[in-house]
Design an enzyme around this catalytic site. Sequence first.
Site, short mmCIF file in Angstrom:
data_model
loop_
_atom_site.label_atom_id
_atom_site.label_comp_id
_atom_site.label_asym_id
_atom_site.label_seq_id
_atom_site.Cartn_x
_atom_site.Cartn_y
_atom_site.Cartn_z
N HIS A 248 18.44 -11.22 2.25
CA HIS A 248 18.18 -12.28 1.25
C HIS A 248 17.37 -13.43 1.86
O HIS A 248 17.62 -14.60 1.55
CB HIS A 248 19.51 -12.82 0.70
CG HIS A 248 20.22 -11.83 -0.18
ND1 HIS A 248 19.87 -11.61 -1.49
CD2 HIS A 248 21.25 -10.99 0.08
CE1 HIS A 248 20.67 -10.69 -2.02
NE2 HIS A 248 21.51 -10.28 -1.07
N ASP A 307 25.48 -10.46 3.24
CA ASP A 307 25.68 -9.35 2.31
C ASP A 307 24.41 -8.53 2.12
O ASP A 307 23.31 -8.98 2.42
CB ASP A 307 26.15 -9.89 0.96
CG ASP A 307 25.13 -10.85 0.34
OD1 ASP A 307 24.65 -11.75 1.07
OD2 ASP A 307 24.80 -10.70 -0.85
N GLU A 308 24.59 -7.34 1.57
CA GLU A 308 23.50 -6.46 1.11
C GLU A 308 22.39 -6.32 2.15
O GLU A 308 21.21 -6.50 1.86
CB GLU A 308 22.95 -6.98 -0.23
CG GLU A 308 24.01 -6.95 -1.33
CD GLU A 308 23.49 -7.45 -2.67
OE1 GLU A 308 23.93 -6.90 -3.70
OE2 GLU A 308 22.68 -8.39 -2.69
N VAL A 309 22.78 -5.99 3.37
CA VAL A 309 21.82 -5.86 4.47
C VAL A 309 21.36 -4.40 4.53
O VAL A 309 22.12 -3.50 4.91
CB VAL A 309 22.45 -6.29 5.80
CG1 VAL A 309 21.48 -6.02 6.95
CG2 VAL A 309 22.80 -7.78 5.75
N GLU A 358 30.96 -7.79 2.75
CA GLU A 358 30.36 -6.70 3.52
C GLU A 358 30.57 -6.87 5.01
O GLU A 358 30.69 -5.87 5.74
CB GLU A 358 28.85 -6.61 3.23
CG GLU A 358 28.50 -6.03 1.89
CD GLU A 358 28.27 -7.07 0.83
OE1 GLU A 358 27.44 -6.85 -0.05
OE2 GLU A 358 28.94 -8.13 0.89
#
Length: 518
Positions: A248, A307-309, A358
Amino acid sequence: MIFCRFLAVASLTATLASAATIWPLPQSVSYGSSSVETPQFQFIGLSSDDSKNAVKRYNPLIFPHSVEQTVDALDILVTIDDEDAELQLGTDESYTLSVPESPSSNSPITITAKTQYGFMRALETLSQLVDFDFDAEAYSIEGVPVEISDSPRFPHRGVLVDSSRHFEPISTLKIVVDSLAYAKLNVLHWHLVDSQSFPFDSKSYPLLGKQGAYSQFERYSPNDVAELVEYARQRGVRVMVEIDTPGHAGSWCEGYPEICPSKTCTEPLNPSTNATFDLIEGLFKDLTGGQAKSGLFPETLMHLGGDEVNTDCWTKSDDISSWMDQQGFDEDDTYAYFIARVQAIAHSMGREVIGWEEIWNHFGTSLDPSTIIHQWLPGSTVGPEVTAAGYRLIWSTDGVWYLDGLSTTWQTMYEAEPTEGISPSSLHLVLGGEGCMWGETVDTSSILQTIWPRAAAISERLWSDKNSTQNVDVAEPRYAEFRCHLNSRGIAAAPYDNLIARNAPTGPGGCLDQRRRE
């Protein structure tokens, strides 16, 4: 409150009506069968600017209509143990409020609080007890004597606002802060930057904002941030910044491409060069002043995302892949290295770190024990596992407390329970929760009616006693009236029982009649 009563409440006595409409529901409230008239309040015992300014803000909210003063103003004797208390996680917000049957100088209304922030919560409750009778042109408190003893169930009660997907002007954020205080929410979680834009002007790395913002006008100066944080503090609202890394963060590369894997594959940020961590350290110093409880964000909690890596950009880069091989790292090792290094930077500046869940799912108890886990994944049940291991938790499960989910009803939000499945011995590790107002489809034109009134369902779950707030049908009349209460203060709360959260009314009708709009 100044609107006519909802039909389900109107059938009750006038005594019950006033006390029964307080939102969020106090921990303890009792009332009598009398009423008392007052054209104004005279507060006695205040010494700090914070408390006096709170009274100045609330006077026109409590008494919005000019009337001829035919009776004396009622005295309110205020006792605050510490009127200069610091606003941080766990600051005492408790209060008591007592309205005698026949208030007088010898027997005044009383408010007691540990801090000025508890006093502010008492003012909000008091404002919801005062009614205006248009026929008599008089203000009154019904159901006296009233006795209230109140305190929040959880210390962390917030709303996340995302200013990267759409820029939100400081003027808009101030109105959001006002609205949070009206519902006794005490955290503005500011998701300041993301892949889409970097609207903050960093003094240490000025190209972040100059190149990463949507435009030269859609940026926040350090003075803008300081002004908002102080504005919020005066209303008992903590502003917690989030700087999400290593994912992000694509907007960072506009100004400083050397910290990204490549021009076409920009995130996660490049872990193989010290330039990345030097920039992060400089940015954090801009935000925190480099030490505890200082800087633009004196809040001790700092959200670092995580998050969301997706590690594909690392493995596609020859330089990063070579560095990983030299370190003996696979993708998960590299992810862990990045998280640990950035956390260490924040810790060195006196900040406690929050990360999205996460990081727990990947690294579990190898995380620093002080890490706070922010639960969010749809259907997640990670809370019992996190708390059983001794880690603290913030609850915001997607599909339940995500405010950008326009089809999620207030009833679903109200019935959610952050402590479900958590053992009694670990309940103290649940700090509270947040409603998340992600910004893909909101800007200034729609943010308030997307947050409200559904965030009020979250506020009552986080403030009030669990056992007293189990029935949505019982809560509905108060919820409907609280929406009108927000509207009366200029907060653009949508019709309270919309099937699509922020839809406008479809036709004529009073505030309390706007129900089930498709």
